[in-house]
Design a protein around this motif. Structure first.
Motif, short mmCIF file in Angstrom:
data_model
loop_
_atom_site.label_atom_id
_atom_site.label_comp_id
_atom_site.label_asym_id
_atom_site.label_seq_id
_atom_site.Cartn_x
_atom_site.Cartn_y
_atom_site.Cartn_z
N ASP A 1 3.24 -15.64 0.61
CA ASP A 1 1.82 -15.27 0.69
C ASP A 1 1.06 -16.14 1.68
O ASP A 1 1.56 -17.17 2.12
CB ASP A 1 1.15 -15.48 -0.68
N GLY A 2 -0.19 -15.75 1.92
CA GLY A 2 -1.08 -16.57 2.74
C GLY A 2 -0.48 -16.82 4.11
O GLY A 2 -0.06 -15.89 4.81
N ILE A 3 -0.35 -18.10 4.46
CA ILE A 3 0.21 -18.42 5.78
C ILE A 3 1.74 -18.22 5.79
O ILE A 3 2.37 -18.37 6.84
CB ILE A 3 -0.11 -19.88 6.20
N GLY A 4 2.31 -17.90 4.64
CA GLY A 4 3.77 -17.75 4.53
C GLY A 4 4.38 -16.86 5.61
O GLY A 4 5.22 -17.31 6.40
N PRO A 5 3.95 -15.58 5.67
CA PRO A 5 4.57 -14.69 6.66
C PRO A 5 4.39 -15.19 8.10
O PRO A 5 5.24 -14.92 8.95
CB PRO A 5 3.81 -13.37 6.45
N ILE A 6 3.30 -15.93 8.34
CA ILE A 6 3.06 -16.41 9.72
C ILE A 6 4.06 -17.51 10.10
O ILE A 6 4.69 -17.46 11.16
CB ILE A 6 1.59 -16.89 9.84
N ILE A 7 4.24 -18.48 9.20
CA ILE A 7 5.19 -19.55 9.54
C ILE A 7 6.64 -19.04 9.46
O ILE A 7 7.51 -19.46 10.22
CB ILE A 7 4.99 -20.83 8.68
N MET A 8 6.87 -18.08 8.55
CA MET A 8 8.23 -17.56 8.39
C MET A 8 8.67 -16.73 9.60
O MET A 8 9.84 -16.71 9.96
CB MET A 8 8.33 -16.70 7.12
N GLU A 9 7.71 -16.05 10.21
CA GLU A 9 8.06 -15.26 11.40
C GLU A 9 8.62 -16.19 12.48
O GLU A 9 9.61 -15.88 13.14
CB GLU A 9 6.80 -14.55 11.91
N GLN A 10 7.99 -17.35 12.61
CA GLN A 10 8.44 -18.30 13.63
C GLN A 10 9.76 -18.95 13.22
O GLN A 10 10.63 -19.19 14.06
CB GLN A 10 7.36 -19.36 13.90
N ALA A 11 9.92 -19.22 11.93
CA ALA A 11 11.18 -19.82 11.47
C ALA A 11 12.33 -18.84 11.73
O ALA A 11 13.42 -19.25 12.15
CB ALA A 11 11.08 -20.14 9.98
N GLU A 12 12.07 -17.57 11.54
CA GLU A 12 13.12 -16.58 11.77
C GLU A 12 13.48 -16.51 13.25
O GLU A 12 14.65 -16.40 13.61
CB GLU A 12 12.65 -15.20 11.25
N ARG A 13 12.46 -16.62 14.10
CA ARG A 13 12.74 -16.62 15.55
C ARG A 13 13.65 -17.80 15.92
O ARG A 13 14.61 -17.64 16.67
CB ARG A 13 11.43 -16.74 16.34
N LEU A 14 13.32 -18.97 15.37
CA LEU A 14 14.15 -20.15 15.65
C LEU A 14 15.58 -19.91 15.19
O LEU A 14 16.53 -20.17 15.91
CB LEU A 14 13.64 -21.38 14.88
N LEU A 15 15.70 -19.40 13.96
CA LEU A 15 17.03 -19.17 13.39
C LEU A 15 17.83 -18.21 14.25
O LEU A 15 19.01 -18.41 14.49
CB LEU A 15 16.89 -18.56 12.00
N ARG A 16 17.18 -17.14 14.69
CA ARG A 16 17.88 -16.14 15.51
C ARG A 16 18.41 -16.78 16.80
O ARG A 16 19.47 -16.42 17.28
CB ARG A 16 16.98 -14.95 15.83
N LYS A 17 17.64 -17.74 17.32
CA LYS A 17 18.11 -18.39 18.54
C LYS A 17 19.26 -19.36 18.23
O LYS A 17 20.30 -19.34 18.87
CB LYS A 17 16.93 -19.10 19.21
N VAL A 18 19.04 -20.20 17.20
CA VAL A 18 20.05 -21.22 16.88
C VAL A 18 21.36 -20.57 16.43
O VAL A 18 22.44 -21.06 16.72
CB VAL A 18 19.53 -22.14 15.75
N LEU A 19 21.25 -19.47 15.71
CA LEU A 19 22.46 -18.84 15.13
C LEU A 19 22.94 -17.63 15.92
O LEU A 19 23.65 -16.78 15.37
CB LEU A 19 22.17 -18.42 13.69
N ALA A 20 22.57 -17.57 17.20
CA ALA A 20 22.91 -16.38 18.00
C ALA A 20 24.39 -16.01 17.86
O ALA A 20 24.73 -14.85 17.58
CB ALA A 20 22.53 -16.59 19.45
N GLU A 21 25.28 -17.01 18.00
CA GLU A 21 26.73 -16.70 17.95
C GLU A 21 27.14 -16.19 16.58
O GLU A 21 27.86 -15.20 16.46
CB GLU A 21 27.56 -17.97 18.17
N GLU A 22 26.67 -16.90 15.55
CA GLU A 22 27.08 -16.54 14.18
C GLU A 22 26.55 -15.17 13.78
O GLU A 22 27.21 -14.45 13.03
CB GLU A 22 26.57 -17.59 13.17
N LEU A 23 25.37 -14.82 14.28
CA LEU A 23 24.81 -13.51 13.94
C LEU A 23 25.60 -12.42 14.66
O LEU A 23 25.91 -11.37 14.10
CB LEU A 23 23.33 -13.45 14.33
N GLU A 24 25.95 -12.74 15.88
CA GLU A 24 26.74 -11.80 16.70
C GLU A 24 28.12 -11.54 16.08
O GLU A 24 28.56 -10.39 15.96
CB GLU A 24 26.86 -12.45 18.09
N SER A 25 28.76 -12.61 15.64
CA SER A 25 30.12 -12.46 15.09
C SER A 25 30.11 -11.94 13.64
O SER A 25 31.16 -11.59 13.12
CB SER A 25 30.85 -13.80 15.13
#
Ligand code: IPM
Ligand code: MG
Length: 380
Positions: A50-74
């Motif tokens: 809730d509240g600022i949750g979705p805003i900070i989580m959107e950015q956390a997910e972006r970071l994760l997608r970048k850091v875990l690019a290989e693992e997500l791909e495989s």
């Protein structure tokens, strides 16, 4: 009239004791922790909150997608968005965690979760407390560092009992009195003490502070202290010190001695309070990550709440994502991807401590959450 309340309360009390005893017995049987290294696939649930949750989580997910690019791909890692853990939905259904959301959560291995709002009063239990109990996340782990002062603390807060476990189930005689209960179990204390001392042993720490108010809360905190010392006896190279929570609260603001503390183990409510104080010393509650760990599941989150004030004042985009980013780093480490965690940690340190180019103040004079994330992503 009062008699009726007393009768009802006694009945309720018996049921609570039986239930808590059953919980202790289940814990006593022990569990085998999940071995992430041996798993073909790890599912990370992403919960906005809730509240600022979705805003900070959107950015956390972006970071994760970048850091875990290989693992997500495989396909080694899957990120799964889980909707519905919002205050509107929880209030409408009258459930701290709606059934279908809980089922989806339980189908994941770990969770990265935004803050969830808990209404004051009323009967809706906190979603956090419910999830900690449902997923048996018994260790709340909160690291705090202030490198220039030599502060390197880690808090092991017991996370499934104490004042929290029956916090919504106290008794009341309206207009006369109210009573809440605090529960400490043998197995519950042993397992949090065990992980705190294990951490110390594995990380070259030679002191663990056991923090209670055992002089006043003789049964619950008295036993917590005793059990921690029994566990400490298995670690002869680590010194276990007893502290009371009041003086420890003072110690943390005493610059002459505070960098001597290393690992803390403490009951739930004291841990809740003192970790906010510790985070403030590090630079604010927006800066500390929090891990809720159990044997089967683990949930990583920001230490702070959903910040309704920022929403009301239209400042939500300026929310500081540092806490959820630290939690993201802790999650990567927990699932066995420590090199990725180190990479994210280095990028965060560079942005927050070294360059200080993009500073999130929580107000419109600072950077937005997204700008800060862009800046961290540049360093990844
Ligand atoms: C925390 C929070 C929670 C707690 C709330 C949101 C229930 O303050 O994680 O420290 O009291 O544990
Ligand atoms: Mg708290």
């Amino acid at each position: 009239m009062a008699n009726e309340y007393i009768e009802k309360a006694c009945e309720q009390f018996r049921a609570l004791i039986e239930e808590q005893l059953a919980r202790q017995e289940k814990m006593e049987m022990g569990a085998t922790p999940k071995d992430f290294k041996a798993m073909d696939k790890i599912v990370i649930g992403i919960v906005g909150g809730d509240g600022i949750g979705p805003i900070i989580m959107e950015q956390a997910e972006r970071l994760l997608r970048k850091v875990l690019a290989e693992e997500l791909e495989s396909g080694r890692v899957e990120l799964r968005r889980i909707e519905g853990l919002t205050i509107e939905n929880r209030l409408a259904l009258g459930k701290a965690v709606p059934e279908d959301v809980l089922t989806e959560i339980k189908a994941c291995d770990v969770l990265l979760k935004g803050p969830t709002t808990t209404p004051k009063g009323g009967s809706l239990e906190s979603a956090n407390v419910t999830l900690r109990r449902e997923l048996d996340l018994y260790a709340n782990v909160r690291p705090v560092q202030v490198p220039e002062e030599g502060i390197d603390w880690i808090f092991y807060r017991e996370n499934t009992e104490g004042e929290y476990v029956l916090g919504s189930r106290g008794v009341e005689i309206p207009g006369k009195l109210s009573m809440d209960f605090k529960v400490t179990t043998e197995a519950g204390t042993r397992r949090i003490a065990r992980v705190a001392f294990e951490y110390a042993a594995a990380n070259g720490k030679d002191r663990v502070a056991i923090v209670t108010k055992a002089n006043i809360m003789k049964k619950t905190d008295g036993n917590f202290t005793r059990i921690c010392h029994e566990v400490a006896a298995l670690y002869p190279n680590i010194k276990a010190d007893d502290w009371y929570i009041d003086i420890m609260t003072a110690n943390l603001v005493n610059k002459d001695i505070r960098n001597q503390f290393q690992v803390f183990v403490l009951p739930n409510l004291y841990g809740d309070i003192i970790t906010d104080e510790a985070a403030e010393i590090q630079g604010g509650v927006g800066t500390a990550g929090s891990a809720n760990m159990g044997d089967q599941y683990a949930m990583f989150e920001a230490i702070h709440g959903s910040a309704p004030r920022m929403i009301e004042e239209g400042l939500a985009d300026y929310a500081n994502p540092s806490s959820i980013f630290k939690a993201t780093e802790m999650m990567l480490r927990h699932i066995g991807l420590s090199q990725k965690a180190d990479k994210l940690a280095a990028a965060l340190t560079e942005c927050t401590e070294k360059e200080k180019r993009v500073v999130v103040t929580g107000f419109a004079d600072g950077a937005t959450c997204r700008e800060f994330a862009d800046y961290v992503m540049e360093k990844l």
